[in-house]
Design a protein around this motif. Structure first.
Motif, PDB file in Angstrom:
ATOM      1  N   ALA A   1       0.841  -1.196   0.000  1.00 14.12           N
ATOM      2  CA  ALA A   1       0.000   0.000   0.000  1.00 14.12           C
ATOM      3  C   ALA A   1       0.879   1.249   0.000  1.00 14.12           C
ATOM      4  O   ALA A   1       1.986   1.253   0.543  1.00 14.12           O
ATOM      5  CB  ALA A   1      -0.922   0.009   1.217  1.00 14.12           C
ATOM      6  N   GLU A   2       0.388   2.321  -0.601  1.00 15.13           N
ATOM      7  CA  GLU A   2       1.098   3.598  -0.586  1.00 15.13           C
ATOM      8  C   GLU A   2       0.613   4.418   0.604  1.00 15.13           C
ATOM      9  O   GLU A   2      -0.575   4.698   0.735  1.00 15.13           O
ATOM     10  CB  GLU A   2       0.847   4.362  -1.880  1.00 15.13           C
ATOM     11  CG  GLU A   2       1.584   5.687  -1.950  1.00 15.13           C
ATOM     12  CD  GLU A   2       1.269   6.469  -3.203  1.00 15.13           C
ATOM     13  OE1 GLU A   2       2.091   6.466  -4.125  1.00 15.13           O
ATOM     14  OE2 GLU A   2       0.186   7.080  -3.253  1.00 15.13           O
TER      15      GLU A   2
ATOM     16  N   THR B   1      -3.520   4.143   0.375  1.00 10.01           N
ATOM     17  CA  THR B   1      -4.322   3.661  -0.737  1.00 10.01           C
ATOM     18  C   THR B   1      -3.544   2.562  -1.447  1.00 10.01           C
ATOM     19  O   THR B   1      -2.350   2.388  -1.221  1.00 10.01           O
ATOM     20  CB  THR B   1      -4.658   4.791  -1.729  1.00 10.01           C
ATOM     21  OG1 THR B   1      -5.564   4.299  -2.712  1.00 10.01           O
ATOM     22  CG2 THR B   1      -3.405   5.309  -2.416  1.00 10.01           C
ATOM     23  N   ALA B   2      -4.232   1.821  -2.300  1.00  6.33           N
ATOM     24  CA  ALA B   2      -3.609   0.740  -3.055  1.00  6.33           C
ATOM     25  C   ALA B   2      -4.484   0.445  -4.261  1.00  6.33           C
ATOM     26  O   ALA B   2      -5.682   0.759  -4.258  1.00  6.33           O
ATOM     27  CB  ALA B   2      -3.466  -0.524  -2.187  1.00  6.33           C
ATOM     28  N   PRO B   3      -3.907  -0.126  -5.324  1.00  5.91           N
ATOM     29  CA  PRO B   3      -4.726  -0.470  -6.500  1.00  5.91           C
ATOM     30  C   PRO B   3      -5.915  -1.348  -6.111  1.00  5.91           C
ATOM     31  O   PRO B   3      -5.782  -2.300  -5.345  1.00  5.91           O
ATOM     32  CB  PRO B   3      -3.732  -1.236  -7.394  1.00  5.91           C
ATOM     33  CG  PRO B   3      -2.389  -0.711  -6.995  1.00  5.91           C
ATOM     34  CD  PRO B   3      -2.484  -0.458  -5.522  1.00  5.91           C
ATOM     35  N   GLY B   4      -7.091  -0.995  -6.651  1.00  8.25           N
ATOM     36  CA  GLY B   4      -8.299  -1.763  -6.366  1.00  8.25           C
ATOM     37  C   GLY B   4      -8.934  -1.452  -5.029  1.00  8.25           C
ATOM     38  O   GLY B   4      -9.889  -2.115  -4.627  1.00  8.25           O
ATOM     39  N   HIS B   5      -8.423  -0.461  -4.310  1.00  9.24           N
ATOM     40  CA  HIS B   5      -8.927  -0.109  -2.989  1.00  9.24           C
ATOM     41  C   HIS B   5      -9.218   1.384  -2.927  1.00  9.24           C
ATOM     42  O   HIS B   5      -8.713   2.177  -3.713  1.00  9.24           O
ATOM     43  CB  HIS B   5      -7.912  -0.465  -1.902  1.00  9.24           C
ATOM     44  CG  HIS B   5      -7.657  -1.932  -1.755  1.00  9.24           C
ATOM     45  ND1 HIS B   5      -6.916  -2.640  -2.679  1.00  9.24           N
ATOM     46  CD2 HIS B   5      -8.052  -2.825  -0.802  1.00  9.24           C
ATOM     47  CE1 HIS B   5      -6.851  -3.911  -2.303  1.00  9.24           C
ATOM     48  NE2 HIS B   5      -7.525  -4.053  -1.181  1.00  9.24           N
ATOM     49  N   GLY B   6     -10.044   1.762  -1.944  1.00 11.53           N
ATOM     50  CA  GLY B   6     -10.284   3.154  -1.666  1.00 11.53           C
ATOM     51  C   GLY B   6      -9.241   3.701  -0.702  1.00 11.53           C
ATOM     52  O   GLY B   6      -8.181   3.114  -0.489  1.00 11.53           O
TER      53      GLY B   6
ATOM     54  N   LEU C   1      -8.150  -0.385   4.446  1.00 12.39           N
ATOM     55  CA  LEU C   1      -8.501   0.002   3.084  1.00 12.39           C
ATOM     56  C   LEU C   1      -9.740  -0.748   2.614  1.00 12.39           C
ATOM     57  O   LEU C   1      -9.731  -1.979   2.567  1.00 12.39           O
ATOM     58  CB  LEU C   1      -7.348  -0.296   2.122  1.00 12.39           C
ATOM     59  CG  LEU C   1      -6.025   0.418   2.386  1.00 12.39           C
ATOM     60  CD1 LEU C   1      -5.018   0.052   1.306  1.00 12.39           C
ATOM     61  CD2 LEU C   1      -6.216   1.916   2.440  1.00 12.39           C
ATOM     62  N   PRO C   2     -10.807  -0.043   2.271  1.00  9.00           N
ATOM     63  CA  PRO C   2     -11.983  -0.726   1.715  1.00  9.00           C
ATOM     64  C   PRO C   2     -11.736  -1.079   0.245  1.00  9.00           C
ATOM     65  O   PRO C   2     -10.929  -0.451  -0.439  1.00  9.00           O
ATOM     66  CB  PRO C   2     -13.079   0.343   1.834  1.00  9.00           C
ATOM     67  CG  PRO C   2     -12.335   1.639   1.716  1.00  9.00           C
ATOM     68  CD  PRO C   2     -10.995   1.418   2.369  1.00  9.00           C
ATOM     69  N   TYR C   3     -12.430  -2.120  -0.228  1.00 13.41           N
ATOM     70  CA  TYR C   3     -12.366  -2.423  -1.652  1.00 13.41           C
ATOM     71  C   TYR C   3     -12.984  -1.265  -2.439  1.00 13.41           C
ATOM     72  O   TYR C   3     -14.003  -0.685  -2.042  1.00 13.41           O
ATOM     73  CB  TYR C   3     -13.136  -3.704  -1.977  1.00 13.41           C
ATOM     74  CG  TYR C   3     -12.408  -4.982  -1.618  1.00 13.41           C
ATOM     75  CD1 TYR C   3     -11.158  -5.256  -2.156  1.00 13.41           C
ATOM     76  CD2 TYR C   3     -12.972  -5.912  -0.755  1.00 13.41           C
ATOM     77  CE1 TYR C   3     -10.486  -6.421  -1.841  1.00 13.41           C
ATOM     78  CE2 TYR C   3     -12.308  -7.088  -0.425  1.00 13.41           C
ATOM     79  CZ  TYR C   3     -11.058  -7.337  -0.977  1.00 13.41           C
ATOM     80  OH  TYR C   3     -10.391  -8.479  -0.664  1.00 13.41           O
ATOM     81  N   LEU C   4     -12.368  -0.911  -3.562  1.00 11.87           N
ATOM     82  CA  LEU C   4     -12.947   0.071  -4.465  1.00 11.87           C
ATOM     83  C   LEU C   4     -13.977  -0.645  -5.333  1.00 11.87           C
ATOM     84  O   LEU C   4     -13.664  -1.649  -5.976  1.00 11.87           O
ATOM     85  CB  LEU C   4     -11.864   0.698  -5.342  1.00 11.87           C
ATOM     86  CG  LEU C   4     -12.317   1.828  -6.263  1.00 11.87           C
ATOM     87  CD1 LEU C   4     -12.845   2.995  -5.442  1.00 11.87           C
ATOM     88  CD2 LEU C   4     -11.163   2.286  -7.142  1.00 11.87           C
TER      89      LEU C   4
END
Length: 728
Positions: A134-135, A176-181, A201-204
């Motif tokens: 995650a960033e 945040t992270a790819p595919g996440h909010g 992190l919730p799923y996007l």
């Protein structure tokens, strides 16, 4: 002024003479006390083996320096009348980099050995557990801590990011992270203490619709069960569509089951950046017959009783009134889901319209009523009654619309008239017309437009080809009908193939311009240029456009038109650093690029981690609330032609923007024309596109104005001159 304050007590001319001409990096020094108070008039010395300079802090505790790339020792020496100890730190500057360094001066009476800085360890998890990669972004919310650092979760346990040597104060932390909010929090860092924080992190998610059809008859299948991974399931409605409101982005797999059909699997990719409704189409094969088919029920046994017939007749009248109201609402409120009375529909208005058309068709069949007269559908009737080999004229406005059948004499057409393949239509001044297909697609001809309409076979179905020779054509495809791709628009310059979309085609003297409002289209031609690209794009023969994008298919007969459109904005992607021709304008002395008006606390620097394209973006932060004459700004002057249209394009990412228009772009000297204004809140990389007219100006200013609290990244910005025949 601010520049002089940074250089006192030495004369500005003498200080400028000390700076090398090729200085491309910028260092901002903050000097504060242990409790976070800014220190004024502190002497700052900057030294490396080959260069040295000096300055002093302004009333906000800052001093700025333009420096060549090198490793420096930064020393803060308080005045004799201030009881503080000196402090020093090392900093390395890369070419073109902007950096901040913080020096905390301890009082002479501070205990020996006290630690000036704190640190924090951030761990990240999602709904499946601890998350690696995650960033994590940390940024100071107090002015003396207003820098930003980024790390990716890693380390011994694989899920943490540790930030050390943080000046005491209030910080905002997001992950945040790819595919996440996003998830974030505020935390106070204390000197000499180690803090910890866990972010979830919730799923996007994005909406998804799945249409289910009989593979042989191509008819919809109501009541089918659609299941996708992660446990979500829904049943198809009367139009054969199953709707999911929140499906995690990424590659999803699913299956469809229905009585009398073989279970069928499917896959669909839901893109994180999608600004449109993702849809999938699944065709089911009927189950193989293992027993003798049941004899058909005699027609007599399907006869309705008088009571049933009257009830169905009442329902039919009610459904026809609702459908007419929905259709009228579509004409009155084309951009909103409202009916004729202005009431909001419970779901997408097109889905509602398709639902009632289907009800009306089935009711008429049960009542034994004829679909409609063969020559023309009655006003307000369902599109399901339009024969598949006809188109129905609608919405004729003005008295200069003319049509003709293949080889026939041109004449004024009538509303609801049916036309066959080979028909031609044209509109004159202040006249418009539209036609619909049996699949629900609507094509609108604007003023002074000419088209020819031909039906051609395409795979297992038929499509209507609309050949536009002049003017403007708007196409709106029916999203829930199986024939939503039953219109293809062509011009002398290429072919536009729809992908569940709403778009506009304009045929001009320089080529055919295509604007996409929803969904996607695929362009095919000899010379296609995207009108909002960075730099000098090369012409291509195939191009896919998404919602909000535009392109032009050029006339290949003109050598001049094959030249790529030029981006007039220099270094709009900040690959060459934060340098000329970017400047503050007439507000301050060069080489200052970013200017703060009043006591605005805003900063500008390059970010090589958070980018949309290339290797850098412009990172802006403003800590000052909106107030008269309180803003940060920078500009670039651009030479333009008078009375021409120009397109402005930029990509932006926003975080904690407290108001709409907190950051905007102006193009005139009085700042009255502001084509782009960013919205409030948080948003990932988003494309903004607007057009404007240069008026009587031969020079414009592309001026960035930041006048409220928030954080913004800008990248891939462009200003392009549109063709001479472009019209709003």
């Amino acid at each position: 002024n601010l520049l002089d304050a940074r250089l006192l007590p030495h004369p500005a001319e003498a200080q400028a003479a000390l700076l090398p001409k090729d200085s491309k990096s910028y260092l901002r020094v903050y000097v504060v006390t242990s409790d976070g108070k800014a220190l004024y008039d502190v002497d700052i010395s900057i030294a490396s083996p080959g260069f040295s300079t000096y300055g002093s802090t302004d009333p906000t505790g800052q001093a700025g320096f333009n420096l060549p790339a090198d490793t420096y020792t930064v020393t803060a020496q308080p005045p004799n009348d201030k009881p503080y100890k000196p402090a020093a730190r090392k900093v390395t500057l890369a070419d073109g980099q902007s950096a901040d360094v913080y020096l905390i001066l301890k009082a002479e009476t501070d205990p020996v050995g006290q630690t000036d800085f704190g640190q924090i360890t951030v761990r990240v998890m999602d709904e499946d557990g601890w998350f690696r990669g995650a960033e994590v972004i940390i940024g100071g919310l107090d002015f003396h801590t207003a820098n930003k650092m980024i790390q990716t979760t890693s380390g011994a346990d694989g899920y943490c990011a540790t930030f050390e040597a943080l000046p005491p104060g209030l910080y905002g932390i997001t992950a945040t992270a790819p595919g996440h909010g996003y998830d974030g929090s505020r935390i106070t860092i204390a000197a000499g203490r180690e803090s910890g924080l866990v972010l979830l992190l919730p799923y996007l998610t994005k909406p998804l619709s799945v249409g289910v059809f009989d593979k042989i008859s191509r008819k919809t299948i109501p009541g089918a069960r659609v299941e996708i991974d992660l446990g979500a399931a829904a049943s198809t409605n009367s139009q054969g569509v199953a709707a999911f409101n929140a499906v995690p982005v990424g590659q999803r797999k699913g299956k469809v089951t229905a009585a009398g059909y073989q279970t069928t699997g499917f896959s669909v990719t839901i893109e994180e950046s999608a600004d449109y409704l993702t849809s999938a189409i699944v065709y089911l094969d009927p189950e193989k017959q293992t027993t003798q088919p049941t004899p058909a029920t005699p027609a007599a046994s399907l006869a309705l009783t008088e009571k049933q017939r009257q009830a169905l007749q009442d329902d039919l009248q009610r459904w026809e009134k609702i459908l007419a109201c929905l259709e009228e609402g579509k004409r009155k409120y084309p951009n909103y889901w409202q009916d004729c009375n202005g009431n909001w529909t419970m779901r997408d208005r097109e889905v509602e319209i398709a639902h009632f058309r289907n009800l009306i068709t089935h009711a008429r069949t049960k009542l034994g009523q004829s679909a409609l007269a063969a020559n023309a559908p009655a006003a307000g009737t369902a599109l399901a009654t339009i024969p598949s080999d006809r188109i129905a004229l609608t919405d004729l406005n003005g008295n200069e619309t003319f049509g003709s059948a293949a080889g026939a004499t041109e004449r004024p057409p009538q509303n609801n008239e049916l036309l066959t393949s080979g028909a031609s239509l044209r509109t004159g001044k202040q006249s418009t017309a539209a036609f619909r297909t049996s699949g629900g697609t609507k094509v609108t001809l604007r003023e002074n437009t000419r088209v020819q309409i031909t039906q051609k076979p395409n795979d297992n179905a038929s499509v209507w080809q609309v050949e536009a020779s002049a003017g403007t054509v708007d196409v709106e495809h029916h999203e829930t009908a199986p024939g939503f791709d039953d219109i293809i628009v062509t011009s002398r310059d290429g072919v536009i193939t729809p992908l569940n979309t709403r778009y506009r085609v304009e045929v001009g003297s320089t080529g055919t311009t295509v604007d996409v409002f929803k969904g996607r289209v695929r362009l095919t031609g000899n010379q296609i240029l995207r009108l909002n690209s960075e730099g000098k794009p090369s012409p291509v023969k195939n191009l896919e456009l998404r919602a909000g994008e535009r392109a032009i298919m050029l006339k290949t007969s003109s050598a001049e038109n094959t030249k790529p459109l030029k981006n007039l904005l220099i270094n709009g992607g900040f690959e060459q650093g934060l340098a000329a021709p970017w400047e503050s304008g007439f507000y301050s002395k060069k080489p200052m690029v970013w200017f703060n008006s009043g006591n605005c606390h805003s900063t500008a620097d390059l970010d090589k981690q958070t980018v949309h394209g290339g290797n850098a973006s412009l990172h802006l932060r403003n800590l000052s609330k909106r107030a008269p004459n309180i803003y940060g700004t920078m500009t670039q002057k651009i030479k333009v032609n008078k009375n021409r249209y120009y397109a402005m394009t930029l990509w932006a990412r926003g975080q904690n923007l407290v108001s709409n228009g907190g950051l905007n772009i102006a193009v005139d000297a009085m700042w009255k024309i502001r084509p782009v204004a960013l919205p409030a809140g948080n948003f990932n990389w988003t494309r903004f596109y607007k057009t404007f007219n240069s008026g009587d100006r031969d020079t414009i200013e592309f001026r960035i104005i930041f006048e409220d609290v928030g954080e913004v990244w800008l990248d891939d910005m462009a200003v392009e001159e549109l063709p001479e025949d472009y019209k709003e």
